[in-house]
Design a protein around this motif. Sequence first.
Motif, PDB file in Angstrom:
ATOM      1  N   THR A 221       0.844  -1.200   0.000  1.00 49.60           N
ATOM      2  CA  THR A 221       0.000   0.000   0.000  1.00 49.60           C
ATOM      3  C   THR A 221       0.879   1.249   0.000  1.00 49.60           C
ATOM      4  O   THR A 221       0.661   2.194  -0.772  1.00 49.60           O
ATOM      5  CB  THR A 221      -0.931   0.000   1.238  1.00 49.60           C
ATOM      6  OG1 THR A 221      -1.823  -1.114   1.125  1.00 49.60           O
ATOM      7  CG2 THR A 221      -1.737   1.276   1.347  1.00 49.60           C
TER       8      THR A 221
ATOM      9  N   ARG B  32      -0.667  11.339   1.688  1.00 45.88           N
ATOM     10  CA  ARG B  32      -0.996   9.930   1.967  1.00 45.88           C
ATOM     11  C   ARG B  32       0.239   9.169   2.430  1.00 45.88           C
ATOM     12  O   ARG B  32       0.170   8.323   3.310  1.00 45.88           O
ATOM     13  CB  ARG B  32      -1.503   9.256   0.691  1.00 45.88           C
ATOM     14  CG  ARG B  32      -2.891   9.639   0.317  1.00 45.88           C
ATOM     15  CD  ARG B  32      -3.131   9.208  -1.126  1.00 45.88           C
ATOM     16  NE  ARG B  32      -4.550   9.229  -1.395  1.00 45.88           N
ATOM     17  CZ  ARG B  32      -5.314   8.144  -1.366  1.00 45.88           C
ATOM     18  NH1 ARG B  32      -4.811   6.964  -1.150  1.00 45.88           N
ATOM     19  NH2 ARG B  32      -6.606   8.247  -1.577  1.00 45.88           N
TER      20      ARG B  32
ATOM     21  N   ALA C  18     -15.890  -0.923  -3.655  1.00 43.99           N
ATOM     22  CA  ALA C  18     -14.511  -0.726  -3.185  1.00 43.99           C
ATOM     23  C   ALA C  18     -13.823  -2.088  -3.011  1.00 43.99           C
ATOM     24  O   ALA C  18     -14.440  -3.136  -3.170  1.00 43.99           O
ATOM     25  CB  ALA C  18     -14.504   0.052  -1.878  1.00 43.99           C
ATOM     26  N   ARG C  19     -12.537  -2.056  -2.660  1.00 39.00           N
ATOM     27  CA  ARG C  19     -11.768  -3.300  -2.530  1.00 39.00           C
ATOM     28  C   ARG C  19     -12.388  -4.282  -1.536  1.00 39.00           C
ATOM     29  O   ARG C  19     -12.128  -5.481  -1.591  1.00 39.00           O
ATOM     30  CB  ARG C  19     -10.340  -2.972  -2.070  1.00 39.00           C
ATOM     31  CG  ARG C  19      -9.473  -2.262  -3.141  1.00 39.00           C
ATOM     32  CD  ARG C  19      -8.149  -2.901  -3.149  1.00 39.00           C
ATOM     33  NE  ARG C  19      -6.970  -2.136  -3.550  1.00 39.00           N
ATOM     34  CZ  ARG C  19      -6.797  -0.836  -3.677  1.00 39.00           C
ATOM     35  NH1 ARG C  19      -7.771   0.004  -3.436  1.00 39.00           N
ATOM     36  NH2 ARG C  19      -5.631  -0.354  -4.040  1.00 39.00           N
TER      37      ARG C  19
ATOM     38  N   ARG D 230     -13.991  -7.678  -2.601  1.00 40.14           N
ATOM     39  CA  ARG D 230     -13.257  -8.943  -2.675  1.00 40.14           C
ATOM     40  C   ARG D 230     -13.563  -9.837  -1.481  1.00 40.14           C
ATOM     41  O   ARG D 230     -13.758 -11.038  -1.606  1.00 40.14           O
ATOM     42  CB  ARG D 230     -11.745  -8.671  -2.605  1.00 40.14           C
ATOM     43  CG  ARG D 230     -11.173  -7.939  -3.751  1.00 40.14           C
ATOM     44  CD  ARG D 230      -9.737  -7.537  -3.376  1.00 40.14           C
ATOM     45  NE  ARG D 230      -9.030  -7.062  -4.553  1.00 40.14           N
ATOM     46  CZ  ARG D 230      -7.885  -6.415  -4.506  1.00 40.14           C
ATOM     47  NH1 ARG D 230      -7.306  -6.170  -3.345  1.00 40.14           N
ATOM     48  NH2 ARG D 230      -7.295  -6.016  -5.609  1.00 40.14           N
TER      49      ARG D 230
ATOM     50  N   PHE E  42     -18.766   5.739   0.617  1.00 45.98           N
ATOM     51  CA  PHE E  42     -17.399   6.063   0.224  1.00 45.98           C
ATOM     52  C   PHE E  42     -17.166   7.569   0.148  1.00 45.98           C
ATOM     53  O   PHE E  42     -16.055   8.043   0.327  1.00 45.98           O
ATOM     54  CB  PHE E  42     -17.118   5.410  -1.136  1.00 45.98           C
ATOM     55  CG  PHE E  42     -15.692   5.494  -1.574  1.00 45.98           C
ATOM     56  CD1 PHE E  42     -14.731   4.686  -0.992  1.00 45.98           C
ATOM     57  CD2 PHE E  42     -15.309   6.370  -2.577  1.00 45.98           C
ATOM     58  CE1 PHE E  42     -13.405   4.756  -1.391  1.00 45.98           C
ATOM     59  CE2 PHE E  42     -13.985   6.444  -2.993  1.00 45.98           C
ATOM     60  CZ  PHE E  42     -13.034   5.635  -2.392  1.00 45.98           C
TER      61      PHE E  42
ATOM     62  N   ARG F 235      -9.709   3.803   5.236  1.00 43.67           N
ATOM     63  CA  ARG F 235      -9.999   3.086   3.994  1.00 43.67           C
ATOM     64  C   ARG F 235     -10.877   1.869   4.286  1.00 43.67           C
ATOM     65  O   ARG F 235     -10.945   1.412   5.422  1.00 43.67           O
ATOM     66  CB  ARG F 235      -8.696   2.592   3.355  1.00 43.67           C
ATOM     67  CG  ARG F 235      -7.759   3.719   2.980  1.00 43.67           C
ATOM     68  CD  ARG F 235      -6.580   3.167   2.220  1.00 43.67           C
ATOM     69  NE  ARG F 235      -5.591   4.206   1.980  1.00 43.67           N
ATOM     70  CZ  ARG F 235      -4.670   4.135   1.024  1.00 43.67           C
ATOM     71  NH1 ARG F 235      -4.609   3.086   0.234  1.00 43.67           N
ATOM     72  NH2 ARG F 235      -3.799   5.105   0.854  1.00 43.67           N
ATOM     73  N   VAL F 236     -11.496   1.357   3.254  1.00 41.42           N
ATOM     74  CA  VAL F 236     -12.158   0.066   3.347  1.00 41.42           C
ATOM     75  C   VAL F 236     -11.391  -0.916   2.468  1.00 41.42           C
ATOM     76  O   VAL F 236     -10.820  -0.505   1.463  1.00 41.42           O
ATOM     77  CB  VAL F 236     -13.634   0.138   2.894  1.00 41.42           C
ATOM     78  CG1 VAL F 236     -14.511   0.641   4.005  1.00 41.42           C
ATOM     79  CG2 VAL F 236     -13.797   0.962   1.622  1.00 41.42           C
ATOM     80  N   PRO F 237     -11.343  -2.178   2.824  1.00 41.43           N
ATOM     81  CA  PRO F 237     -12.058  -2.811   3.927  1.00 41.43           C
ATOM     82  C   PRO F 237     -11.377  -2.655   5.282  1.00 41.43           C
ATOM     83  O   PRO F 237     -10.218  -2.294   5.366  1.00 41.43           O
ATOM     84  CB  PRO F 237     -12.022  -4.292   3.534  1.00 41.43           C
ATOM     85  CG  PRO F 237     -10.721  -4.443   2.777  1.00 41.43           C
ATOM     86  CD  PRO F 237     -10.587  -3.150   2.012  1.00 41.43           C
TER      87      PRO F 237
ATOM     88  N   CYS G 295      -6.766  -4.640   7.903  1.00 42.99           N
ATOM     89  CA  CYS G 295      -7.047  -3.526   6.994  1.00 42.99           C
ATOM     90  C   CYS G 295      -6.612  -3.793   5.561  1.00 42.99           C
ATOM     91  O   CYS G 295      -6.823  -2.951   4.689  1.00 42.99           O
ATOM     92  CB  CYS G 295      -6.352  -2.247   7.471  1.00 42.99           C
ATOM     93  SG  CYS G 295      -6.886  -1.732   9.100  1.00 42.99           S
ATOM     94  N   GLU G 296      -5.997  -4.916   5.274  1.00 44.14           N
ATOM     95  CA  GLU G 296      -5.499  -5.204   3.927  1.00 44.14           C
ATOM     96  C   GLU G 296      -6.301  -6.348   3.315  1.00 44.14           C
ATOM     97  O   GLU G 296      -6.321  -7.465   3.840  1.00 44.14           O
ATOM     98  CB  GLU G 296      -4.014  -5.593   3.992  1.00 44.14           C
ATOM     99  CG  GLU G 296      -3.095  -4.441   4.344  1.00 44.14           C
ATOM    100  CD  GLU G 296      -2.975  -3.427   3.209  1.00 44.14           C
ATOM    101  OE1 GLU G 296      -3.256  -3.778   2.051  1.00 44.14           O
ATOM    102  OE2 GLU G 296      -2.595  -2.277   3.499  1.00 44.14           O
ATOM    103  N   SER G 297      -6.922  -6.085   2.174  1.00 47.70           N
ATOM    104  CA  SER G 297      -7.822  -7.088   1.597  1.00 47.70           C
ATOM    105  C   SER G 297      -7.085  -8.384   1.233  1.00 47.70           C
ATOM    106  O   SER G 297      -7.620  -9.479   1.412  1.00 47.70           O
ATOM    107  CB  SER G 297      -8.548  -6.515   0.378  1.00 47.70           C
ATOM    108  OG  SER G 297      -7.630  -6.116  -0.613  1.00 47.70           O
TER     109      SER G 297
ATOM    110  N   GLU H  94      -3.353  -7.091  -6.382  1.00 54.24           N
ATOM    111  CA  GLU H  94      -3.135  -5.753  -5.832  1.00 54.24           C
ATOM    112  C   GLU H  94      -2.361  -4.866  -6.815  1.00 54.24           C
ATOM    113  O   GLU H  94      -2.485  -3.642  -6.778  1.00 54.24           O
ATOM    114  CB  GLU H  94      -2.467  -5.854  -4.462  1.00 54.24           C
ATOM    115  CG  GLU H  94      -2.566  -4.636  -3.566  1.00 54.24           C
ATOM    116  CD  GLU H  94      -3.888  -3.883  -3.565  1.00 54.24           C
ATOM    117  OE1 GLU H  94      -4.959  -4.477  -3.821  1.00 54.24           O
ATOM    118  OE2 GLU H  94      -3.862  -2.659  -3.328  1.00 54.24           O
TER     119      GLU H  94
END
Lengths: 219, 221
Positions: free
Chosen positions: A102, A134, B11-12, B15, B34, B52-54, B64-66, B102
């Motif tokens: 990320t 960011r 959004a991601r 998935r 969103f 952020r999502v998810p 927090c990372e899909s 990703e």
Amino acid sequence: MITLHHIPFSRSFRILWLLEEMGLTCELKQYSITDGSLRAANFKAISPVGRVPALEIDGTTIYESGAIVEYLTETRPDLGLGRLPGDPERVAYLEWLGFAETQASILASLNMQHLFMGDPTPAAPVVLKLEAARLAATLKAMDRTLADRDWLLPSGFSAADTMMGFNLFSAPYYVKMDGFPNVLAYIERIKARKAYQDARELDGPQEFYKKDFYDVPQA
Amino acid sequence: MKITLHHAHEARSMRVLWLLEELGIAYDLKVHNFFDKSLRSPEYLALNPAARVPALEIDGEVMCESGAMIEYLCELFPDKALGRPAGDPERMAWLDWLHYAETIGQHCANLTQAHIVLYEAHMRSPTQMSLEARRLHKVLGRLELQLADGRDYVMASGFSGVDCAVGYGVDIARRFVRFDEMPMAAAYAARLAARAAYRAAQPPENATLIYRKDFYEVPNV
Ligand SMILES: N[C@@H](CCC(=O)N[C@@H](CS)C(=O)NCC(=O)O)C(=O)O
Ligand SMILES: N[C@@H](CCC(=O)N[C@@H](CS)C(=O)NCC(=O)O)C(=O)O
């Protein structure tokens, strides 16, 4: 026989460093980010997307740095650099691997817009500013984590730290690091590691940056 | 096991929603808008400081990372056979394609930001937008190649959790890249869209969507 296709100071450095941490030797094939060698036919045959890393190992080729890190640590569990299923740090480990990409995607976008679109860059200042903000937010999150530990995981150094190999070199070109003392101390700890020093020795000169800091151009 | 997924339509997080449906396990769903401030509320920032999502709450941990969520969920439910565990002959490929998803996602995110979030012309750079679209196209070329042998899913052995990751990416990529020269990838997307779990993860009617156009052309330079 392990072969790593590599560009100095890019995401493939993560793998170069991890291989050194694991004591695995590889044949290193060097490319340049600027001379078009990634688009040459011989590299196209190796990497369909034309990016590094590409790692030839165990009879096939694997491309994504996060996947390479997972695969190397899983297949060599005795070296203890991964956190495998069932480990209490499994979730945190996977999260840091994801976090690293990320953060790297922000850096890749900044590299693209500041370095590879022409001079002066036709990039939109609003976007450059947003991406730098960011990036700073991700560094702040790291700084908070590193307040009470030496490495990303409480139990100690792991392959998740090697995923920071590209990130922490690139970030200071876009964000002033004084606001993140714990990250700065972490970078010093990394630089003190023998395996990191050996990997840097093999790495080659960086061809990305021509000045020390890339500010947002005035609109 | 208590599982709560924080989601925004398209959004991601889609998935993970899709994977939860494929796994057929019980979960709670919290849908966020969103575009309003809901991802910046103090309660949500406590879960995911990056807003952020998810976000996935699972047995007292927050993820927090899909991609990490997909890998972990597939590990937790080995009997559903949506992962390819260590030692499986497809393990290396499964990991590579999970992370590849990703790579698609990053280009889609850059394009979404330029086309949709930064809606005023002076905020965006057509040079960057066209470059991102070309880079995305090239990334997708790898998928077209993988599907060239006629397999239905990314893994030769059949559907797996990586199809939720890659399939979502393809869905979004179709807003920015023409698939005319990628027939295998287009057929793959159609095959995935026919799955019941995929349909269950789609936004309901009248939902607030991120993508309101079928295709986003690069503006003239
Ligand atoms: N998600 C991939 C990204 C790989 C990637 O984008 N590598 C860059 C260097 S950091 C590259 O090869 N860029 C050359 C290009 O795209 O032309 C990974 O983590 O390995
Ligand atoms: N690498 C993360 C990225 C998550 C992410 O960036 N999500 C987007 C939606 S697709 C988001 O919430 N963006 C809001 C923002 O960045 O402000 C993942 O795969 O889960």
